[in-house]
Design an enzyme around this catalytic site. Structure first.
Site, PDB file in Angstrom:
ATOM      1  N   HIS A  91       6.223   0.090  11.302  1.00  0.00           N
ATOM      2  CA  HIS A  91       6.726   1.441  11.044  1.00  0.00           C
ATOM      3  C   HIS A  91       7.220   2.119  12.317  1.00  0.00           C
ATOM      4  O   HIS A  91       8.019   3.054  12.241  1.00  0.00           O
ATOM      5  CB  HIS A  91       5.647   2.279  10.360  1.00  0.00           C
ATOM      6  CG  HIS A  91       5.479   1.947   8.918  1.00  0.00           C
ATOM      7  ND1 HIS A  91       5.186   2.897   7.964  1.00  0.00           N
ATOM      8  CD2 HIS A  91       5.583   0.764   8.254  1.00  0.00           C
ATOM      9  CE1 HIS A  91       5.114   2.310   6.778  1.00  0.00           C
ATOM     10  NE2 HIS A  91       5.339   1.017   6.934  1.00  0.00           N
ATOM     11  N   HIS A 254       3.592  -9.067   3.993  1.00  0.00           N
ATOM     12  CA  HIS A 254       2.693  -8.894   2.852  1.00  0.00           C
ATOM     13  C   HIS A 254       1.788 -10.102   2.637  1.00  0.00           C
ATOM     14  O   HIS A 254       1.080 -10.176   1.641  1.00  0.00           O
ATOM     15  CB  HIS A 254       3.502  -8.576   1.592  1.00  0.00           C
ATOM     16  CG  HIS A 254       4.141  -7.230   1.642  1.00  0.00           C
ATOM     17  ND1 HIS A 254       4.939  -6.717   0.640  1.00  0.00           N
ATOM     18  CD2 HIS A 254       4.097  -6.256   2.591  1.00  0.00           C
ATOM     19  CE1 HIS A 254       5.365  -5.511   0.979  1.00  0.00           C
ATOM     20  NE2 HIS A 254       4.865  -5.212   2.161  1.00  0.00           N
TER      21      HIS A 254
END
EC number: 1.11.1.21
Length: 725
Positions: A91, A254
């Site tokens: 992020h 993920h």
């Protein structure tokens, strides 16, 4: 005195601001960011030198130990902080967008508003707070910007993944960035950035205000994996990622960790910027249960993808293709997916309670990798060839975390990979003796007698150098890519004239190089800049002054094979106020676009002002337009632009409906004197710019004007000369 009566004056920031009164006021403050006045380390501090003294192995050892050192105030999922630090690094870097090169992890801006309080960054404040003891230990040897990315790398390595490498060199900023346009929305998660058939506004990359990428539940929360794939493709492309890199990043990321949606988001308190003083910079305090560990609420989704969430594996694709999926909702009410018919029961460990097991879960955007035809082909190949996934993810992660750093020459440390990558805009290393002062003088003489005009020399050098973006350190004169596609075809570069100028300069280069017997050479990149410097000196001579424009050889010429055409297309200026150029008509005013370009060129308001005045009298407008050429002696480096702009004997009037063109007539006779654009007239209209113009229009200004113009010109010519820093 009543306790309610404060005996002091109001705080300086109270009251109505100029922007409250005049919302459209030109935002010149973005040119004065990163001031030494806000930097506690002082102007003498050199971060690159400080980083070179860092024991990288030691800090990585400390980071590895931190990964499994779970703290009661924010317990680690599955006993490992690795997934949290991957999300933090992702992020940090993931705000980068190619449109203007802004965003990314290069400045440590996740520490400040608005990013520290974005809905997509919920609870990353905890990740940075976990890192504080390590930052405190190593002090200024490592910036927050570098530490956040390094922590992501170490997180991956500590969970069994081999990363591609790490380059340091990201210097911290000390205040929020004011130049980045995150969108016009006034409410978190709004998406007014779309028009037509879901056309995303430039230069934005994220789909909603406050998100890094896309909505994981699908477009506007609609759980449609195929529709979500369209958003994913657009968003990742605007981050410079192709389909293979996109699939690798999503699947690789993920493979680890989980999302958090244990309860209703209404239980979550205010973000860090809105939280009380007692929270000490933390936010999102949750009243749901313990507010942490198994009770944590972050995205509202409650998803764990793999059976080994703290170990690298191919289990993401094994699960994605191994089950058929049906829609369900998280405890917080968010759309997510589980295997049909109760398949996969007890496959997934609980993050905090070893007695509990769960079914695999997926996000809508995960299913996009299976149900979008193009993504599916790549995903299935990775599923069947795990080694290809590992390599693709390592490379894509490295690109994600380094894309905003510019050329490889800026990377620091022992883990910089040796492989040269096309997205790093490679330029050959200097492999020959450089020209000396005597050579420089001889070459300038050759250029000045080659038949090129001052305007041609100056505008070509400017065109070459001014592609630089201080946001992602791309562009600039080094490499001489102005002679290559796509730059040699850009309208702003006047392709026909450019070809003639380059042919002449290549002749000068070839003649010089062929005459050398000691291996000495001059690159075309150096010749282009040197010609601009010669043009400036000639223009000063035309005005009756003798000056010397500094010149530092050492640029090299890139090849077309070293130039990713698509990647360079985003550097094409839609507007260049310094050459009085607008490619089209835009919702943003020409003067705002000028300030934006000046900010990307790292110019201050005075530097921008003096460059405009000089470029106009040097006759450097695109197409040799006379707009703003407020002088009777073009190609003479004078302060005439400012003198004539501020002359009260001239009356200005718009001549176009859009008020983007103006004519200046004699106040007494009505005779036409000048024509100009909004960019020209703003230097007499805007009070701050007029104050600067007055300095250069004064009768004692010529010497200052010359000195300041040469300094600003030299700065632009050397913006990409990281070897000179």
């Amino acid at each position: 005195m009543s306790d309610s009566k404060c005996p002091f004056h109001h705080a300086p920031a109270e009251g109505t601001s100029n922007r409250d009164w005049w919302p459209n006021q030109l935002r010149l403050e973005i040119l004065h960011q990163r001031s030494a006045l806000s930097n506690p380390l002082g102007e003498e501090f050199n971060y690159a030198e400080a980083f070179k003294s860092l024991d990288l192995a030691a800090i990585k050892q400390d980071l590895t130990a931190l990964m499994t050192d779970s703290q009661d105030w924010w317990p680690a999922d599955f006993g490992h902080y690795g997934p949290l630090f991957i999300r933090m690094a992702w992020h940090s870097a993931g705000t980068y967008r190619t449109g203007d090169g802004r965003g990314g992890g290069g400045t440590g801006n996740q520490r400040f508003a608005p990013l520290n309080s974005w809905p997509d960054n919920v609870n990353l404040d905890k990740a940075r707070r976990l890192l504080w003891p390590i930052k405190q230990k190593y002090g200024q040897k490592i910036s927050w910007a570098d530490l956040m990315i390094l922590a992501g790398n170490v997180a991956l390595e500590s969970m069994g993944f081999k990363t591609f490498g790490f380059g340091g060199g990201r210097a911290d900023i000390w205040e929020p960035e004011q130049d980045i346009y995150w969108g016009a929305e006034k409410t978190w998660l709004d998406d007014n950035r779309y028009s037509g058939d879901r056309d995303l506004e430039n230069p934005l990359a994220a789909v909603q205000m406050g998100l890094i990428y896309v909505n994981p539940e699908g477009p506007n929360g609609n759980p449609d994996p195929v529709a979500a794939a369209k958003d994913i493709r657009e968003t990742f492309a605007r981050m410079a990622m192709d389909d293979e890199e996109t699939v690798a990043l999503i699947a690789g990321g993920h493979t680890f960790g989980k999302t958090h949606g244990a309860g209703d988001a209404a239980n979550v308190g205010p973000e860090p910027e809105a939280a009380g003083l007692e929270e000490q910079g933390l936010g999102w305090r949750s009243s749901y249960g313990s507010g942490k560990a198994g009770d944590a609420i972050t995205s509202g989704l409650e998803v764990t993808w793999t059976e080994t969430p703290t170990q690298w594996s191919n289990n993401f694709f094994e699960n994605l293709f191994g089950y058929e999926w049906e829609l369900t909702k998280s405890p917080a009410g968010a759309h997510q997916w589980v295997p049909k018919g109760g398949a996969g029961a007890d496959k997934i460990p609980d993050a905090h309670d070893p007695s509990k097991r769960h079914v695999p879960t997926m996000l809508t955007t995960d299913l996009s990798l299976r149900f979008d035809p193009a993504y599916e082909k790549i995903s299935r190949r990775f599923y069947e060839n795990p080694d290809q996934l590992a390599d693709a993810f390592a490379r894509a992660w490295f690109k994600l975390t380094h894309r905003d750093m510019g050329p490889r020459a800026r990377y620091l440390g022992p883990e910089v990979p040796a492989e040269e990558l096309i997205w790093q805009d490679p330029i050959p290393a200097v492999d020959h003796p450089l020209i000396n002062d005597q050579d420089i003088s001889a070459l300038k003489s050759k250029i000045l007698t080659s038949g090129l005009s001052v305007a041609q020399m100056v505008s070509t050098a400017w065109a070459s150098a001014s592609t630089f973006r201080g946001s992602d350190m791309r562009g600039g004169a080094n490499g001489a890519r102005i002679r290559l596609a796509p730059q040699n075809e850009w309208e702003v570069n006047q392709p026909d004239q450019l070809a003639q100028v380059l042919k002449t300069l290549e002749g000068v280069q070839a003649e010089f190089n062929s005459a050398q017997s000691d291996g000495k050479k001059v690159s075309l990149a150096d010749i282009i800049v040197l010609a601009g410097c010669a043009g400036v000196e000639k223009a000063a001579q035309n005005a009756g002054h003798t000056i010397k424009v500094p010149f530092s050889p050492g640029r090299m010429d890139a090849s077309q094979e070293q130039t990713d055409i698509e990647a360079f297309e985003v550097l094409e200026p839609i507007a260049d106020g310094f050459r009085n150029y607008m490619k089209g008509k835009y919702a943003v005013s020409p003067e705002e676009l000028l300030v934006d370009r000046a900010q990307l060129l790292t110019l201050t308001a005075p530097e921008m002002t003096v460059l405009i005045g000089g470029m106009r009298v040097l006759n450097a407008n695109v197409g040799q337009s006379k707009h703003g050429v407020f002088t009777q002696r073009p190609e003479s480096l004078t302060n005439d632009f400012f003198v004539n702009l501020l002359d009260m004997g001239t009356v200005w009037k718009a001549t176009s409906k859009e008020e983007d063109l103006f004519e200046g007539r004699d106040r007494v006779t009505g005779d036409l004197k000048w024509t100009g654009t909004r960019i020209d007239l703003v230097f007499g209209s805007n009070s701050q710019l007029r104050a600067l113009a007055e300095v250069y229009a004064s009768s004692d200004a010529q010497e200052r004007f010359l000195k300041d113009f040469v300094a600003a010109w030299t700065k632009v010519m050397n913006l990409d000369r990281f070897d000179l820093a």
